[in-house]
Motif scaffolding. Structure first.
Motif, PDB file in Angstrom:
ATOM      1  N   CYS A 139       0.853  -1.182   0.000  1.00 57.79           N
ATOM      2  CA  CYS A 139       0.000   0.000   0.000  1.00 57.79           C
ATOM      3  C   CYS A 139       0.895   1.240   0.000  1.00 57.79           C
ATOM      4  CB  CYS A 139      -0.893  -0.035   1.236  1.00 57.79           C
ATOM      5  SG  CYS A 139      -1.953   1.367   1.442  1.00 57.79           S
ATOM      6  N   GLU A 187      -4.070   7.456   1.726  1.00 55.18           N
ATOM      7  CA  GLU A 187      -5.310   7.443   0.955  1.00 55.18           C
ATOM      8  C   GLU A 187      -5.608   6.044   0.418  1.00 55.18           C
ATOM      9  OE1 GLU A 187      -3.914  11.294   1.629  1.00 55.18           O
ATOM     10  OE2 GLU A 187      -2.848   9.681   0.559  1.00 55.18           O
ATOM     11  N   GLU A 188      -4.575   5.361  -0.079  1.00 61.14           N
ATOM     12  CA  GLU A 188      -4.780   4.008  -0.587  1.00 61.14           C
ATOM     13  C   GLU A 188      -5.139   3.056   0.544  1.00 61.14           C
ATOM     14  OE1 GLU A 188      -2.685   0.527  -3.334  1.00 61.14           O
ATOM     15  OE2 GLU A 188      -1.483   2.240  -2.675  1.00 61.14           O
ATOM     16  N   TYR A 189      -4.502   3.237   1.726  1.00 62.43           N
ATOM     17  CA  TYR A 189      -4.863   2.413   2.875  1.00 62.43           C
ATOM     18  C   TYR A 189      -6.349   2.544   3.186  1.00 62.43           C
ATOM     19  CZ  TYR A 189      -6.064   1.610   7.732  1.00 62.43           C
ATOM     20  OH  TYR A 189      -6.734   1.224   8.872  1.00 62.43           O
ATOM     21  N   ARG A 190      -6.825   3.776   3.258  1.00 61.04           N
ATOM     22  CA  ARG A 190      -8.223   3.990   3.625  1.00 61.04           C
ATOM     23  C   ARG A 190      -9.158   3.428   2.552  1.00 61.04           C
ATOM     24  NH1 ARG A 190      -8.537   6.489   8.246  1.00 61.04           N
ATOM     25  NH2 ARG A 190      -6.803   7.805   8.975  1.00 61.04           N
ATOM     26  N   ARG A 191      -8.773   3.536   1.294  1.00 59.52           N
ATOM     27  CA  ARG A 191      -9.599   2.990   0.219  1.00 59.52           C
ATOM     28  C   ARG A 191      -9.674   1.468   0.314  1.00 59.52           C
ATOM     29  NH1 ARG A 191      -8.690   0.575  -4.417  1.00 59.52           N
ATOM     30  NH2 ARG A 191      -6.437   0.989  -4.407  1.00 59.52           N
ATOM     31  N   LEU A 192      -8.505   0.828   0.486  1.00 63.93           N
ATOM     32  CA  LEU A 192      -8.483  -0.628   0.584  1.00 63.93           C
ATOM     33  C   LEU A 192      -9.175  -1.105   1.863  1.00 63.93           C
ATOM     34  CD1 LEU A 192      -4.877  -1.440  -0.674  1.00 63.93           C
ATOM     35  CD2 LEU A 192      -7.030  -2.020  -1.819  1.00 63.93           C
ATOM     36  N   TYR A 193      -8.999  -0.341   2.942  1.00 65.33           N
ATOM     37  CA  TYR A 193      -9.644  -0.749   4.197  1.00 65.33           C
ATOM     38  C   TYR A 193     -11.165  -0.694   4.053  1.00 65.33           C
ATOM     39  CZ  TYR A 193     -11.249  -0.926   8.974  1.00 65.33           C
ATOM     40  OH  TYR A 193     -11.917  -1.288  10.117  1.00 65.33           O
ATOM     41  N   GLU A 194     -11.660   0.382   3.489  1.00 64.35           N
ATOM     42  CA  GLU A 194     -13.111   0.492   3.295  1.00 64.35           C
ATOM     43  C   GLU A 194     -13.626  -0.630   2.408  1.00 64.35           C
ATOM     44  OE1 GLU A 194     -15.258   2.480   4.775  1.00 64.35           O
ATOM     45  OE2 GLU A 194     -13.581   3.245   5.989  1.00 64.35           O
ATOM     46  N   GLN A 195     -12.872  -0.978   1.371  1.00 61.26           N
ATOM     47  CA  GLN A 195     -13.289  -2.087   0.513  1.00 61.26           C
ATOM     48  C   GLN A 195     -13.313  -3.395   1.294  1.00 61.26           C
ATOM     49  OE1 GLN A 195     -10.542  -3.734  -2.417  1.00 61.26           O
ATOM     50  NE2 GLN A 195     -12.158  -3.723  -3.981  1.00 61.26           N
ATOM     51  N   ASN A 230     -16.512  -3.135   3.532  1.00 63.75           N
ATOM     52  CA  ASN A 230     -17.804  -2.983   2.849  1.00 63.75           C
ATOM     53  C   ASN A 230     -18.007  -3.938   1.679  1.00 63.75           C
ATOM     54  OD1 ASN A 230     -18.448  -0.841   4.601  1.00 63.75           O
ATOM     55  ND2 ASN A 230     -17.329   0.614   3.300  1.00 63.75           N
TER      56      ASN A 230
END
Length: 669
Positions: free
Chosen positions: A25, A29-37, A40
């Motif tokens: 990662c 920003e990429e961490y938060r995107r991957l975490y949300e994925q 969810n």
């Protein structure tokens, strides 16, 4: 409640920034995107990541099924997929980069180690697998290992999973009775050990200890003995086999046995000292996925890295970050046979500079020990190869965190304080090296797929922030241990029944306004003093942070709760002084104690000040660095004949000292 709002976020140093093309990662920003994925849309996240990171003999048909509602009985990951753990850790790298170094062995005696390439590793593993196969080891068998952290241990672990068999690694410091219980619980027919082991210049009679255990192990028919010293092994005719003499008789290749993703990969017994041992059983696909994902994204491990985890291979940290994590990512792993202070306290820094170590992962206990020697010797070393530091095993105090970050990392590389469990199989909470900002003493943010929650004693979620409560996880994750071998009801009762619908970690925690998690310690290490619920780890942190003239007072501390007729429970502190405080004639025992208590009073409150403080030479610790607080509780209670299993202590001689301090009226404070 300690909200930790006063802590300043420490931004990631440039040296730790992820390298393009590493697969890690790349930014927050990429961490938060991957975490949300991962939370969810877990179906997409886990499917894409598992297919990208692991080689599958047969691709899985469904990513996962089940939840915690049915006590986890229906949990399945990567359904009907087939793969092999050894192939993913060894073969695929040996085929592409045979000359890359896989292992660097740092033996007990400096200068006697060696390196093993991936091609050599494959050969050694295959020979070991063929030997084991000739002894009748088959898919699904459980083989008990009582081995030190040496290359042959790695060969054998990998050889077993190559055959589809399970390894059950028992720390080579457990007593014969503890080893006996683990062998019998696993119903092992084969036990593998060394003639002797070496640690800090001392000889450990491992074979002799195994022989004592086997007097009450009816299932064992064979013992395979690895020569470490070439001495001390009494071979029983018809049962015992010399590994070194036999393994060289076999060829250089053994085919991998494909296993189902849910087939068990290994057993690992938790180090509980009383009652029946708990054999946590981990599934192959889920464990491999969680381990490679953590190794890559938490520490940024990739080909060309030299990962140094200062842990014994017999614990979950050793499994995941000495063996499988670095190898799954095609990196080099340092196999460390001895202790951080043998033959002197500069051993770790020598290794880092000599081998250009890129990630150093150790426990707060080791950091506190090394801090006692000061900073002067560390400054003699370059240490610029380091990109990330890691802490594991227990909460790390702010003072210790800052010392490690500033003096070892030179404030130029990330410090990842990782929180996880034998049961979890992977890191649950952490900062990602080079990605997410750090908060000293904080475990950090949730790792991919992990939804931490705080619960009140009734099991209701506490949603406001900041807040403190009982730490649980709402959703399943792939590397979660599937069961306790032979006792699934105990698994249910321990982890899933206390709070239905959640996985119960057993720890208390605080989550601040930014979502950073701070571990307060085991719930059974939470005491109630005059109506105030206190995590003993929080009091220990306040004690260790104490200063006189801007100098640390304590090198270590342990706090336990005891029954008290006035307050319900009271706190008792055991503390170790820094060397300057031991020798400083300007400060009496009482003034030092008063300073310690003032730190607790100022940091937490008057109600948290320990009722008694015992100044001691050392604390009872396992060889993995954990303080055995149950021993301290028994000593305080005067139950010295009920101390239980002590064979994992690294310093058993300290017990008599602790008893004399507690019982001696002149030493009592």
């Amino acid at each position: 409640m300690a909200t930790h709002e006063h802590l300043t976020r420490v931004e990631q140093p440039r040296r730790s920034l992820p390298r393009p093309g590493s697969g890690q990662c790349q930014n927050e920003e990429e961490y938060r995107r991957l975490y949300e994925q991962s939370i969810n849309d877990p179906e997409t996240f886990y499917r894409e990541q598992a297919l990208a990171l692991l080689d599958w003999k047969r691709p899985f048909e469904k990513t996962f099924s089940g939840d915690f509602e049915g006590f986890g009985d229906s949990l399945r990951w990567f359904l009907n997929g087939e793969l092999n753990a050894c192939y993913n850790a060894v073969d695929r790298h040996a085929n592409k980069h045979p000359n890359d170094v896989a292992l660097i062995f740092e033996s007990d005696t400096p200068g006697q180690g060696y390196k093993v390439t991936y091609e050599e590793l494959l050969t050694n593993v295959c020979q070991a697998a063929l030997l084991l196969k000739s002894l009748g080891v088959e898919k699904g068998d459980v083989v008990t290992l009582y081995l030190p952290t040496i290359p042959q241990t790695i060969y054998i672990m990998l050889a077993l999973v190559r055959l589809g068999a399970l390894h059950s690694s028992v720390f080579a410091g457990f007593s014969p009775s503890a080893l006996r219980d683990r062998i019998n619980d696993a119903s092992s027919k084969l036990v593998i050990t060394t003639d002797q082991a070496k640690r800090a210049g001392k000889i450990i009679p491992t074979k002799e200890l195994v022989d004592k255990a086997l007097g009450e192990c009816p299932t064992v028919t064979q013992v395979l003995v690895v020569e470490r010293t070439g001495e001390g092994a009494n071979y029983v005719e018809g049962r015992d086999i010399n590994y070194n003499q036999e393994v060289v008789k076999f060829g250089n290749y053994c085919p991998c046995t494909s296993v189902d993703s849910e087939d068990p990969m290994f057993l690992l017994y938790t180090s509980g000292s009383t009652g029946k041992p708990k054999g946590l059983q981990h599934a192959t696909g889920g464990y491999l996925f969680g381990t490679i994902l953590c190794s890559k994204h938490v520490f940024g491990v990739t080909r060309g890295d030299v990962f140094f985890c200062v842990a014994d291979v017999g614990w979950i940290t050793g499994h995941s970050h000495v063996v499988y994590g670095p190898l799954l990512n095609g990196a080099t792993t340092v196999i460390f046979e001895t202790t951080p202070v043998y033959p002197n306290h500069m051993r770790l820094w020598d290794i880092v500079d000599t081998h250009k170590v890129t990630q150093l992962y150790t426990a707060p206990t080791a950091i506190r020990l090394l801090r006692k020697f000061g900073e002067a010797d560390i400054k003699k070393y370059d240490l610029s190869s380091l990109r990330a530091l890691g802490s594991v095993g227990e909460p790390i105090a702010k003072d210790v965190w800052e010392w490690f970050y500033e003096n070892v990392g030179r404030s130029q590389c990330a410090l990842c304080d990782t929180y996880w469990l034998t049961e979890s199989g992977m890191i649950l909470l952490t900062t990602l090296a080079g990605v997410s900002p750090m908060k000293p003493s904080g475990a950090g943010l949730p790792f991919f797929g992990i939804k931490p929650v705080l619960l009140d004693p009734s099991g209701n979620e506490i949603v406001e922030r900041p807040a403190e409560g009982i730490l649980a996880v709402r959703n399943p994750w792939p590397s979660l241990g599937r069961t306790i071998r032979g006792d699934h009801q105990r698994y249910r009762e321990t982890y899933l029944k206390p709070f239905p619908g959640y996985f119960f970690t057993g720890d208390g925690a605080t989550i601040d306004a930014d979502g950073y998690v701070f571990i307060g310690g085991r719930v059974d290490d939470v005491v109630n003093v005059s109506g105030h619920r206190l995590a003993t780890a929080e009091v220990e942190s306040a004690l260790i942070d104490g200063r006189i003239d801007n100098k640390s007072i304590l090198s270590d501390a342990a706090v336990v709760g005891v029954e008290d007729p006035l307050t319900g429970q009271a706190l008792i502190a055991f503390v170790c002084l820094e060397s300057w405080a031991l020798n400083d004639k300007d400060h009496t025992t009482q003034t030092l104690t008063d300073h310690c208590n003032a730190c607790v009073r100022d940091e937490i409150g008057k109600f948290a000040v320990p009722k008694k403080v015992f100044i001691v030479q050392d604390l009872p610790k396992t060889r993995s660095g954990k303080i055995m607080r149950r021993v301290l509780r028994k000593i305080v209670a005067g139950k010295n004949d009920e101390l239980g299993e002590l064979s994992t202590l690294s310093n058993p001689q300290i017990i008599d000292h602790l008893i004399s301090v507690v019982q001696g009226p002149k030493a009592r404070l």
